[in-house]
Design a protein around this motif. Structure first.
Motif, PDB file in Angstrom:
ATOM      1  N   PHE A   1       0.833  -1.205   0.000  1.00 10.03           N
ATOM      2  CA  PHE A   1       0.000   0.000   0.000  1.00 10.03           C
ATOM      3  C   PHE A   1       0.870   1.258   0.000  1.00 10.03           C
ATOM      4  O   PHE A   1       0.596   2.224  -0.713  1.00 10.03           O
ATOM      5  CB  PHE A   1      -0.903  -0.048   1.238  1.00 10.03           C
TER       6      PHE A   1
ATOM      7  N   PRO B   1       1.830   2.991  -5.070  1.00 11.22           N
ATOM      8  CA  PRO B   1       1.561   4.265  -5.759  1.00 11.22           C
ATOM      9  C   PRO B   1       2.839   4.962  -6.217  1.00 11.22           C
ATOM     10  O   PRO B   1       2.893   5.471  -7.349  1.00 11.22           O
ATOM     11  CB  PRO B   1       0.851   5.089  -4.683  1.00 11.22           C
TER      12      PRO B   1
ATOM     13  N   LEU C   1       4.079   5.596 -10.210  1.00  9.43           N
ATOM     14  CA  LEU C   1       4.466   6.930 -10.654  1.00  9.43           C
ATOM     15  C   LEU C   1       5.846   6.899 -11.320  1.00  9.43           C
ATOM     16  O   LEU C   1       6.043   7.488 -12.391  1.00  9.43           O
ATOM     17  CB  LEU C   1       4.486   7.828  -9.421  1.00  9.43           C
TER      18      LEU C   1
ATOM     19  N   THR D   1      -1.944   6.854 -18.048  1.00  7.21           N
ATOM     20  CA  THR D   1      -2.435   5.560 -17.585  1.00  7.21           C
ATOM     21  C   THR D   1      -2.310   4.450 -18.627  1.00  7.21           C
ATOM     22  O   THR D   1      -2.689   3.322 -18.377  1.00  7.21           O
ATOM     23  CB  THR D   1      -3.913   5.675 -17.160  1.00  7.21           C
TER      24      THR D   1
ATOM     25  N   VAL E   1      -0.600  20.344 -11.689  1.00  8.31           N
ATOM     26  CA  VAL E   1      -1.397  19.156 -11.382  1.00  8.31           C
ATOM     27  C   VAL E   1      -2.883  19.474 -11.457  1.00  8.31           C
ATOM     28  O   VAL E   1      -3.699  18.648 -11.859  1.00  8.31           O
ATOM     29  CB  VAL E   1      -1.025  18.604  -9.986  1.00  8.31           C
TER      30      VAL E   1
ATOM     31  N   VAL F   1      -3.076  15.353 -14.883  1.00 14.44           N
ATOM     32  CA  VAL F   1      -1.860  14.578 -14.681  1.00 14.44           C
ATOM     33  C   VAL F   1      -1.014  14.644 -15.937  1.00 14.44           C
ATOM     34  O   VAL F   1      -1.539  14.577 -17.036  1.00 14.44           O
ATOM     35  CB  VAL F   1      -2.225  13.114 -14.376  1.00 14.44           C
TER      36      VAL F   1
ATOM     37  N   TYR G   1      -0.370  13.314  -5.262  1.00 14.71           N
ATOM     38  CA  TYR G   1      -0.493  13.340  -6.722  1.00 14.71           C
ATOM     39  C   TYR G   1      -0.537  11.930  -7.294  1.00 14.71           C
ATOM     40  O   TYR G   1      -1.312  11.652  -8.215  1.00 14.71           O
ATOM     41  CB  TYR G   1       0.682  14.141  -7.296  1.00 14.71           C
ATOM     42  N   ALA G   2       0.278  11.020  -6.732  1.00 15.29           N
ATOM     43  CA  ALA G   2       0.343   9.644  -7.239  1.00 15.29           C
ATOM     44  C   ALA G   2      -1.043   8.998  -7.252  1.00 15.29           C
ATOM     45  O   ALA G   2      -1.344   8.179  -8.119  1.00 15.29           O
ATOM     46  CB  ALA G   2       1.300   8.812  -6.390  1.00 15.29           C
ATOM     47  N   TRP G   3      -1.893   9.390  -6.311  1.00 18.13           N
ATOM     48  CA  TRP G   3      -3.219   8.767  -6.231  1.00 18.13           C
ATOM     49  C   TRP G   3      -4.178   9.252  -7.305  1.00 18.13           C
ATOM     50  O   TRP G   3      -5.180   8.593  -7.572  1.00 18.13           O
ATOM     51  CB  TRP G   3      -3.824   8.976  -4.844  1.00 18.13           C
ATOM     52  N   ILE G   4      -3.902  10.402  -7.916  1.00 20.18           N
ATOM     53  CA  ILE G   4      -4.798  10.882  -8.972  1.00 20.18           C
ATOM     54  C   ILE G   4      -4.826   9.869 -10.111  1.00 20.18           C
ATOM     55  O   ILE G   4      -5.889   9.487 -10.595  1.00 20.18           O
ATOM     56  CB  ILE G   4      -4.362  12.281  -9.481  1.00 20.18           C
ATOM     57  N   GLY G   5      -3.636   9.404 -10.501  1.00 15.48           N
ATOM     58  CA  GLY G   5      -3.541   8.433 -11.590  1.00 15.48           C
ATOM     59  C   GLY G   5      -4.134   7.081 -11.230  1.00 15.48           C
ATOM     60  O   GLY G   5      -4.532   6.318 -12.114  1.00 15.48           O
ATOM     61  N   ILE G   6      -4.185   6.769  -9.940  1.00 12.28           N
ATOM     62  CA  ILE G   6      -4.718   5.475  -9.530  1.00 12.28           C
ATOM     63  C   ILE G   6      -6.238   5.504  -9.442  1.00 12.28           C
ATOM     64  O   ILE G   6      -6.915   4.570  -9.848  1.00 12.28           O
ATOM     65  CB  ILE G   6      -4.106   5.051  -8.176  1.00 12.28           C
TER      66      ILE G   6
ATOM     67  N   SER H   1      -8.525   7.763 -10.748  1.00 17.14           N
ATOM     68  CA  SER H   1      -9.385   8.359 -11.766  1.00 17.14           C
ATOM     69  C   SER H   1     -10.156   7.272 -12.535  1.00 17.14           C
ATOM     70  O   SER H   1      -9.844   6.088 -12.417  1.00 17.14           O
ATOM     71  CB  SER H   1      -8.548   9.188 -12.747  1.00 17.14           C
TER      72      SER H   1
ATOM     73  N   GLU I   1     -10.156   6.334 -15.596  1.00 22.54           N
ATOM     74  CA  GLU I   1      -9.327   5.482 -16.458  1.00 22.54           C
ATOM     75  C   GLU I   1      -8.122   4.979 -15.673  1.00 22.54           C
ATOM     76  O   GLU I   1      -7.182   4.447 -16.240  1.00 22.54           O
ATOM     77  CB  GLU I   1      -8.815   6.242 -17.681  1.00 22.54           C
ATOM     78  N   GLY I   2      -8.138   5.210 -14.351  1.00 21.10           N
ATOM     79  CA  GLY I   2      -6.949   4.938 -13.539  1.00 21.10           C
ATOM     80  C   GLY I   2      -6.656   3.470 -13.334  1.00 21.10           C
ATOM     81  O   GLY I   2      -7.407   2.596 -13.767  1.00 21.10           O
ATOM     82  N   PHE I   3      -5.547   3.211 -12.627  1.00 17.88           N
ATOM     83  CA  PHE I   3      -5.068   1.840 -12.477  1.00 17.88           C
ATOM     84  C   PHE I   3      -6.016   0.974 -11.666  1.00 17.88           C
ATOM     85  O   PHE I   3      -6.176  -0.202 -11.943  1.00 17.88           O
ATOM     86  CB  PHE I   3      -3.684   1.849 -11.822  1.00 17.88           C
TER      87      PHE I   3
ATOM     88  N   GLN J   1      -8.836  -0.001 -13.962  1.00 14.29           N
ATOM     89  CA  GLN J   1      -8.303  -0.927 -14.972  1.00 14.29           C
ATOM     90  C   GLN J   1      -8.126  -2.314 -14.375  1.00 14.29           C
ATOM     91  O   GLN J   1      -8.486  -3.324 -14.975  1.00 14.29           O
ATOM     92  CB  GLN J   1      -6.940  -0.432 -15.476  1.00 14.29           C
TER      93      GLN J   1
ATOM     94  N   ILE K   1      -8.864   7.965   1.434  1.00 17.72           N
ATOM     95  CA  ILE K   1      -7.710   7.168   0.992  1.00 17.72           C
ATOM     96  C   ILE K   1      -6.436   8.010   1.091  1.00 17.72           C
ATOM     97  O   ILE K   1      -5.413   7.559   1.607  1.00 17.72           O
ATOM     98  CB  ILE K   1      -7.911   6.647  -0.453  1.00 17.72           C
TER      99      ILE K   1
END
Lengths: 271, 298
Positions: free
Chosen positions: A18, A22, A26, A38, A224, A228, B133-138, B140, B142-144, B147, B170
């Protein structure tokens, strides 16, 4: 107590997954060919190249490093002094207020600290820019430094210093040749903490900066909000890399120092 | 010696006084002042040359107008309540995630511990902003995460997580996890293993031994951890503004917008003053708890 059960192993694995997945995602996607963050489209370092040509980011990085350098030096000196006062000075007028002022900034929401400092700078008519951010960062970081240094000082043997006095050292000499080397690991990690806190700070810097000096977190935050981008991933990876390298180096060095100290102690016991 | 001692005390004292305490006085003063076209120096100002009369005039010009404004617009007290709720819920989840980690770290072999500690602390040293910021990509659409879940056929259409309160929870659990793990680990590490063995010898199952021995003894660490997460979460700005949506109402964000968008400095100052008053309760409770622990430790 010292037996790991299946539950423990699962808890540790999931916990660290966890914490690190992340960051790992990145880093991996900073090497993505595609503009879409993504979707993986092959390995590429082009975003690092674009980053190095982005003058706005480079300027912001320079401002950030300057601010972190000066503010962490101020924080280390003042914080070490404050740690001495907390551990050594006994009772003095306003001691409760002093320790309150040391601990309060650690829990104060950044929006309040930032707002109050800005209003101070405006009240005294100080032009905002690098200098005001340095002052602001130096102030909240010195509190972290003093907590780190004072916990180290509380646990060290004062008779070593007294021996130095008996051997004719002045206060400053004793500090330089006995106290400082002993607390050095704490001072260094305090400095490192102050430096990274300053590198990292968005809120207080946003309040205390002027129009001409943008720091990297302010720049990152504003881009940001637009969405992204792989450039930000590349920049983040560089920052993560530098910090990880720094923390690992310091922890290895301080571990070595502790081992050396233990060896010396053991040798002394045998004589 | 005497002189150098007062210099040693005086320099950090003076610094903190000017750059930490005085600014709060200014915030308080501005929160009681009128808005004059949002341009400093905000009436009233203290006129030193007029002495006592000037001071009285200064006091009479102050009023609670901005505070009354805060009670009239339900945005503000909703934001305070919502901040308390978000901070409470996320503290609970941080405890839920953090306790098993701390517990397992304390049970790990001695030679693993420095590395486990470093692994917990390392993310804390890396940038807060970048970790959020790392969580934005996760998170969203279309995020991980989506997916991943769709890839395994667990969901048929993407879940909306980003820009909701869930994303804020989170984010807070993720970024404040070390604050929870470290104090709990510190108390569990000192815990005497023979107590659990004794409980098991007396017929406890492993689970009931945990509830009757480990859980009560870990209380000081749990309390410290909860405060260390709750207090900063209450005034959080970065997480709700990057991960939260329009439904996310947090007082740190309101203060920021009041200041930077509306440019209403007296109201922003009043918001800050009330937030500060709200924080005094948990901070005092936290210090009492620390004090009690220190006394018990001696």
């Amino acid at each position: 107590m010292r037996r790991l059960t299946g539950f423990n192993i699962i808890a540790l694995t999931l916990g660290f997954a966890f914490l690190y997945i992340p960051i790992l995602i990145l880093v991996i996607f900073s090497f993505n060919e595609s503009k879409l963050v993504t979707v993986w489209a092959g390995f590429s370092t082009k975003w690092y190249g674009e980053l190095l040509q982005n003058q706005a980011f480079l300027d912001a990085a320079w401002v950030t490093v300057k601010v972190a350098f000066f503010s962490s030096i101020i924080a280390t000196i003042l914080g070490t002094m404050a740690a001495f006062v907390l551990v050594r000075s006994g009772r003095f007028f306003g001691r409760t207020l002093f320790s309150g002022m040391i601990y309060a900034p650690l829990v104060m929401p950044e929006v309040i600290t930032g707002l109050s400092l800005l209003l101070l700078f405006i009240s005294i008519g100080m032009p905002r820019g690098v200098v005001t951010i340095v002052l602001a960062h130096g102030t909240f970081s010195m509190c972290y430094v003093s907590v780190v240094v004072s916990s180290r000082m509380a646990s060290f043997d004062r008779s070593l210093e007294e021996a130095a006095y008996d051997l004719g050292c002045s206060g400053w000499d004793a500090f330089k040749s006995v106290t400082l080397p002993i607390i050095a690991p704490a001072v260094i990690s305090g400095w490192l903490l102050a430096f990274t806190l300053s590198l990292d700070d968005l809120v207080i810097a946003s309040f205390t900066t002027g129009p001409s000096s943008t720091t990297l977190p302010i720049k990152i935050y504003s881009s940001v909000r637009m969405g992204v981008s792989p450039e930000i991933n590349a920049l983040s990876t560089i920052i993560i890399g530098i910090v990880t390298f720094g923390v690992l180096t310091v922890s290895i060095l301080s571990k070595r120092a502790i081992t050396r100290q233990r060896l010396a102690e053991r040798a002394a016991e045998q004589h | 010696m005497k002189f150098s001692r007062s210099l040693l005390i005086g320099i950090p004292y003076f610094w903190l006084f000017i750059l930490f305490l005085v600014p709060f006085g200014i915030v308080l003063k501005i929160s009681l002042s009128d808005i004059q076209l949002s341009i400093p120096p905000y009436t009233p100002t203290l006129d030193f040359s007029e002495g006592w009369a000037g001071f009285r005039e200064f006091l009479s010009a102050l009023d609670f107008e901005n505070y009354i404004f805060l009670t009239e617009d339900d945005l503000y007290w909703k934001a305070y309540l919502s901040s308390i709720k978000i901070a409470t819920v996320s503290t609970f989840f941080t405890l839920l995630v953090g306790f098993p980690i701390a517990y397992s770290m304390a049970k790990a072999p001695d030679e693993w511990r420095p590395s486990l500690m470093l692994l917990i602390i390392l993310p804390f040293w890396t940038s807060f902003l970048i970790r959020v910021y790392a969580w934005i990509g996760i998170l969203s659409n279309e995020g991980f995460l989506n997916q991943f879940l769709m890839g395994f056929g667990l969901i048929s259409e993407p879940l909306t997580i980003l820009n909701t309160n869930t994303a804020v929870y989170i984010g807070i659990v993720y970024t404040y996890l070390p604050f929870m793990v470290l104090p709990i680990y510190a108390t569990l590490e000192k815990l005497d293993g023979t107590l659990i063995e004794a409980a098991e010898d007396l017929g406890c199952t492993r689970f009931s031994a945990f509830w009757s021995v480990t859980a009560p003894l870990s209380k000081p660490g749990v309390i410290a951890g909860c405060f260390l997460v709750f207090i900063p979460a209450l005034g959080e700005f970065v997480i709700p503004s990057l991960l939260g949506g329009s439904e996310t109402l947090m007082i740190g964000k309101v203060l920021w917008e009041e200041f930077f968008s509306n440019r209403d400095w007296p109201v922003a100052s009043a918001v800050a003053t009330i937030l500060l008053l709200l924080l005094i309760v948990p901070i005092v409770l936290f210090q009492r708890n620390e004090q009690k622990q220190r006394e018990e430790g001696q």
